[in-house]
Write a protein that holds these residues in place. Structure first.
Motif, PDB file in Angstrom:
ATOM      1  N   GLY A  62     -15.272   2.835 -11.597  1.00 24.85           N
ATOM      2  CA  GLY A  62     -16.123   3.676 -10.778  1.00 24.85           C
ATOM      3  C   GLY A  62     -15.476   4.998 -10.411  1.00 24.85           C
ATOM      4  N   GLU A  63     -16.236   5.809  -9.695  1.00 32.34           N
ATOM      5  CA  GLU A  63     -15.765   7.121  -9.275  1.00 32.34           C
ATOM      6  C   GLU A  63     -14.881   6.985  -8.035  1.00 32.34           C
ATOM      7  N   VAL A  64     -13.783   7.706  -8.021  1.00 31.69           N
ATOM      8  CA  VAL A  64     -12.857   7.675  -6.893  1.00 31.69           C
ATOM      9  C   VAL A  64     -13.218   8.779  -5.911  1.00 31.69           C
ATOM     10  N   VAL A  65     -13.438   8.397  -4.667  1.00 32.31           N
ATOM     11  CA  VAL A  65     -13.684   9.369  -3.592  1.00 32.31           C
ATOM     12  C   VAL A  65     -12.442   9.378  -2.711  1.00 32.31           C
ATOM     13  N   GLY A 116       0.807  -1.212   0.000  1.00 28.66           N
ATOM     14  CA  GLY A 116       0.000   0.000   0.000  1.00 28.66           C
ATOM     15  C   GLY A 116       0.843   1.266   0.000  1.00 28.66           C
ATOM     16  N   LEU A 117       0.239   2.358  -0.462  1.00 28.86           N
ATOM     17  CA  LEU A 117       0.920   3.652  -0.562  1.00 28.86           C
ATOM     18  C   LEU A 117       0.252   4.640   0.384  1.00 28.86           C
ATOM     19  N   GLN A 118       1.052   5.473   1.036  1.00 25.06           N
ATOM     20  CA  GLN A 118       0.493   6.452   1.974  1.00 25.06           C
ATOM     21  C   GLN A 118       0.874   7.873   1.527  1.00 25.06           C
ATOM     22  N   VAL A 119       0.623   8.181   0.286  1.00 26.81           N
ATOM     23  CA  VAL A 119       0.933   9.514  -0.233  1.00 26.81           C
ATOM     24  C   VAL A 119      -0.280  10.123  -0.936  1.00 26.81           C
ATOM     25  N   ALA A 120      -1.483   9.706  -0.583  1.00 29.87           N
ATOM     26  CA  ALA A 120      -2.746  10.307  -1.039  1.00 29.87           C
ATOM     27  C   ALA A 120      -2.859  10.390  -2.548  1.00 29.87           C
ATOM     28  N   THR A 121      -2.310   9.428  -3.262  1.00 26.79           N
ATOM     29  CA  THR A 121      -2.398   9.455  -4.725  1.00 26.79           C
ATOM     30  C   THR A 121      -3.809   9.177  -5.225  1.00 26.79           C
ATOM     31  N   ASP A 122      -4.712   8.697  -4.361  1.00 23.05           N
ATOM     32  CA  ASP A 122      -6.084   8.478  -4.809  1.00 23.05           C
ATOM     33  C   ASP A 122      -6.737   9.784  -5.242  1.00 23.05           C
ATOM     34  N   ILE A 123      -6.262  10.923  -4.708  1.00 19.79           N
ATOM     35  CA  ILE A 123      -6.810  12.224  -5.109  1.00 19.79           C
ATOM     36  C   ILE A 123      -6.602  12.453  -6.597  1.00 19.79           C
TER      37      ILE A 123
END
Length: 782
Positions: A68-71, A48-55
């Motif tokens: 799907g949409e990423v929240v 897992g990554l902890q650098v908020a790349t999901d944004i």
């Protein structure tokens, strides 16, 4: 591998701290190493990554690679993927190639890299993590900074007289406070990790103990190199009353000798940090940030004080949490709720004032910092009047409050249950804190309720240990355990871990542009609609984007780019393409900025001369065949007397290949000229050019103008000009010439000279210290 790398680096940090302060035993260091590893266990021990790349995956081209949409799990952390990750990528590339990280071509139309303090190329913890890729190295460095804060705070507390439990309590409260956790991936927190070491160095220096001077120098330098001068300035202000208090003490070395050594340590620190700090000071006057401050000087002030803000000292979730999607505060969590270091820390620090001594002075200083952070009118105005700090983000003075709070609590922890008045004060303070928390129930979010109940259980356990005489000796360690539970439940989720699928891997359209960029004889730029292809992230793939996302960009060039796309653009706002049909007035800007590819929606249609290039995962690419090279010689050149006139003419220019505008002694009519410019090589901090012109004249570019540019034509130094309102240009005589543009600011040169002076100063100090030691050894025993 990340966990192993962290453990190896952590052992090195522990050994260095122990070499300085042997009272930090190996069992204590091992416990802190395990605590930091446990807090970051998921990103360190898994994929897992902890650098908020999901944004990032909310927009193309990455949004089309996930279902799907990423929240975003925590939208407040957008600066981490948009700034910290690209900066680490750029700096890592430069340092591994042994290149000076002075300028970056890929962000905007070019900007200072070292001149942006947040790039922090020489931060010690980032240098330790250099072998790892950015998405991994950031987490390892953050875990190290947590460990460093634990070790240095423990050493500080032991030097101040706290017992083992008091030192552990303060170390946990400081290093896992909401400030340290919420800002963990920002340079604020990395600077903060060194502050206990600076204070420890001051204390040891006053006492004349071993390692005071060296420790103060090393920790001060580590703080200066870690990427946030504002936090360093706040620390310097906070150190003033500490130094005055040390001077007031009668114990220790003579005051004159203390001040002399303090001045020497400060001077050496300034010299050694000069190559990093001076370029920031030179870049600041030309930056977007200066324009923003001039236009809205109060824009970064905390909101006006309200009594309800005090609830956050008891319950940092009083306004909800962005992590759970129920935040309702006036600004954001990071700026409002980062004054919490544990409910027991607050209660015990308040109870410690009953013991007298220095505790109430420490807590009073912290309360003053908190008052400024909360925008209490009188305190805020006084602090804001300090020269150089009038435009700072004073809400972050919560850090100084937290440090004062944990020191006061740690010094009180073991004395409170042993003294009658201390016991009464502790019972009253802990009970009052628990009752206040009862009246601040959390919303119906499972994790927030778990923290609330866990913290109340800790308060009950602490009260029980205080109330039962047989349990009273165990109270200090009971308090440490309850504090750990409180802060772990509160903070462990704030920096969310995202799956490896959010690793910013290039999509087909990005891969296509990368391949085209590598095959191209000269660099070009790319752009996208709205927030797509988020500015700055192109640097991860070597793509140049004229938009950029950074307040340290040169304001002149940024304004020209923004106004070319948005009629009402103001410096400091995001530069976005919002036009549905991309009207004709945008085409000259695309051409001049060298925009060869535009990423659009799949169904977007662009008029001629735009050409379809690729329609694949990530969007549709359109090619601009009219994109101009970065450097060229327009058919005509006009010189005007001031920048405002140059900006006006440049914004009205519909054909930059036909006319270039430069600033200087004004001319009446455009001067015709002919010539060709070839970009022979892109240098890390500049360009090699070949110019052939029968007429001589003006060479223009779409590269940002900045005062650090140096020009050589035919091996001789020449002057540069600001052209087209904010870009780089220069004049050449008739003939064929080789020209080199090199971004080498004077501040960097002077910084290197001061660094050499600092090294010489350290050699002198070592020689003097060695000589004094030999004299002491040779002196007869009393």
């Amino acid at each position: 591998m990340d966990l192993l790398y962290f453990l190896l680096g952590g052992i090195l940090l522990a050994a260095l701290v122990r070499w300085w302060r042997p009272e930090v035993s190996w069992p204590v260091a091992a416990a802190y190493l395990l605590a930091a590893a446990a807090f970051f266990a998921v990103p360190l021990a898994t994929s897992g990554l902890q650098v908020a790349t999901d944004i990032v995956y909310q927009w193309r081209p990455w949004s089309e690679t996930v279902a799907g949409e990423v929240v975003p799990r925590n939208p407040v952390l957008s600066d981490v993927p948009f700034q910290m990750v690209p900066f680490r990528h750029l700096v890592r590339q430069r340092l591994l190639r042994l290149e000076a990280p002075l300028w970056v071509h890929e962000i905007g139309t070019g900007q200072p890299l070292l001149g942006n303090a947040q790039s922090a190329p020489f931060a010690p913890l980032h240098l330790m993590a250099l072998p790892l890729p950015p998405l991994r190295s950031l987490t390892v460095a953050v875990a190290w900074q947590t460990l460093l804060g634990l070790l240095l705070t423990h050493a500080l507390m032991r030097a101040l007289g706290a017992g083992a439990a008091g030192a552990a309590f303060a170390a946990l409260a400081f290093s896992f406070s909401t400030f340290a956790v919420a800002w963990a991936y920002h340079p604020h927190a990395m600077v903060a990790a060194w502050i206990p070491g600076v204070l420890l160095g001051l204390v040891l220096l006053r006492r004349g103990e071993r390692g005071g001077f060296a420790g103060l120098l090393v920790c001060g330098l580590g703080m200066a190199l870690s990427g946030h001068p504002e936090t360093m300035a706040y620390t310097a202000v906070a150190c003033v009353p500490v130094v005055l208090a040390l001077l007031a003490s009668r114990s220790g070395i003579p005051r004159t000798r203390f001040l002399t050594r303090l001045a020497a340590a400060a001077a050496l620190t300034a010299c050694l940090a000069a190559p990093v700090l001076l370029p920031v000071l030179e870049a600041l006057p030309e930056s977007e940030r200066r324009v923003q401050v001039e236009r809205a000087p109060r824009s970064i002030d905390p909101p006006p004080f309200e009594g309800r803000f005090l609830a956050m000292l008891i319950d940092p979730l009083a306004f909800g949490s962005p992590r759970d999607g129920n935040w309702s505060g006036p600004t954001n969590f990071n700026e409002m709720c980062t004054a919490y270091a544990g409910l027991l820390a607050l209660a015990l620090a308040a109870a410690g004032t009953a013991l007298g001594g220095r505790r109430w002075l420490i807590l009073a200083g912290g309360l003053a910092a908190l008052g400024v952070a909360l925008n209490v009118p009188v305190l805020f105005r006084i602090f804001d009047s300090i020269p150089g700090l009038e435009h700072g983000a004073h809400a972050r003075l919560r850090l100084i409050w937290i440090l004062a709070l944990v020191v006061a609590a740690g010094l009180s922890l073991e004395r409170l249950p042993r003294e009658p008045r201390g016991l009464v004060a502790a019972v009253a303070a802990v009970a009052a804190a628990g009752l206040l928390l009862v009246f601040l129930p959390p919303p119906s979010v499972v994790w927030q309720q778990a923290w609330w109940w866990g913290t109340l259980a800790g308060v009950a356990a602490a009260l029980l240990a205080l109330a039962v005489p047989r349990l009273r000796p165990a109270f200090p360690w009971v308090a440490v355990g309850c504090l750990a539970l409180d802060l772990a439940l509160l903070g462990v989720r704030y920096q969310p871990v995202v799956p490896l699928s959010f690793d910013l891997a290039p999509t087909p359209v990005v891969t296509f542009m990368v391949r085209e960029a590598r095959a191209s004889a000269e660099p070009f730029r790319v752009i996208a609609e709205a927030n797509d292809l988020v500015p700055n992230l192109g640097v991860m793939y070597g793509l140049w984007d004229p938009r950029g996302y950074d307040p340290m960009r040169p304001a002149g060039a940024t304004y020209m780019v923004g106004r070319s796309f948005l009629h009402r653009y103001k410096v400091g706002r995001p530069i976005r393409l919002r036009s549905r049909r991309f009207p004709a007035h945008l085409k000259p800007a695309f051409d001049y900025l060298g925009v060869r590819y535009l990423l659009a929606q799949h169904r977007r249609r662009l008029p001629k001369p735009w050409e379809r290039a690729l329609n694949h995962t990530g969007g549709r690419l359109w090619r601009n065949p009219d994109a101009l090279p970065l450097f060229f010689m327009p058919a005509g050149a006009l010189r005007v007397g001031d920048q405002d006139k140059a900006v006006e003419l440049s914004l009205a220019n519909r054909d930059f290949a036909a006319l270039g505008v430069s600033e200087g002694a004004p001319g009446s009519v455009p001067r015709p000229q002919q010539g060709k410019v070839r970009l022979a090589r892109v240098l890390p901090n500049g360009f090699d050019l070949e110019v052939a012109t029968p007429t001589g004249g003006l060479v223009v570019s779409s590269v940002s103008h900045a005062r650090g540019w140096r020009l050589e034509v035919g091996g001789r130094e020449a002057g540069v000009r600001r052209v087209n309102g904010g870009f780089l240009g220069f004049e050449v005589p008739p003939g064929a010439h080789r020209a080199r543009l090199d971004y080498r600011p004077k501040s960097w040169i002077w910084g290197l000279r001061l660094f050499a002076l600092g090294i010489a100063g350290i050699v002198v100090v070592l020689l003097v210290t060695r000589r004094a030691a030999l004299r002491s050894a040779a002196a007869p025993a009393p």
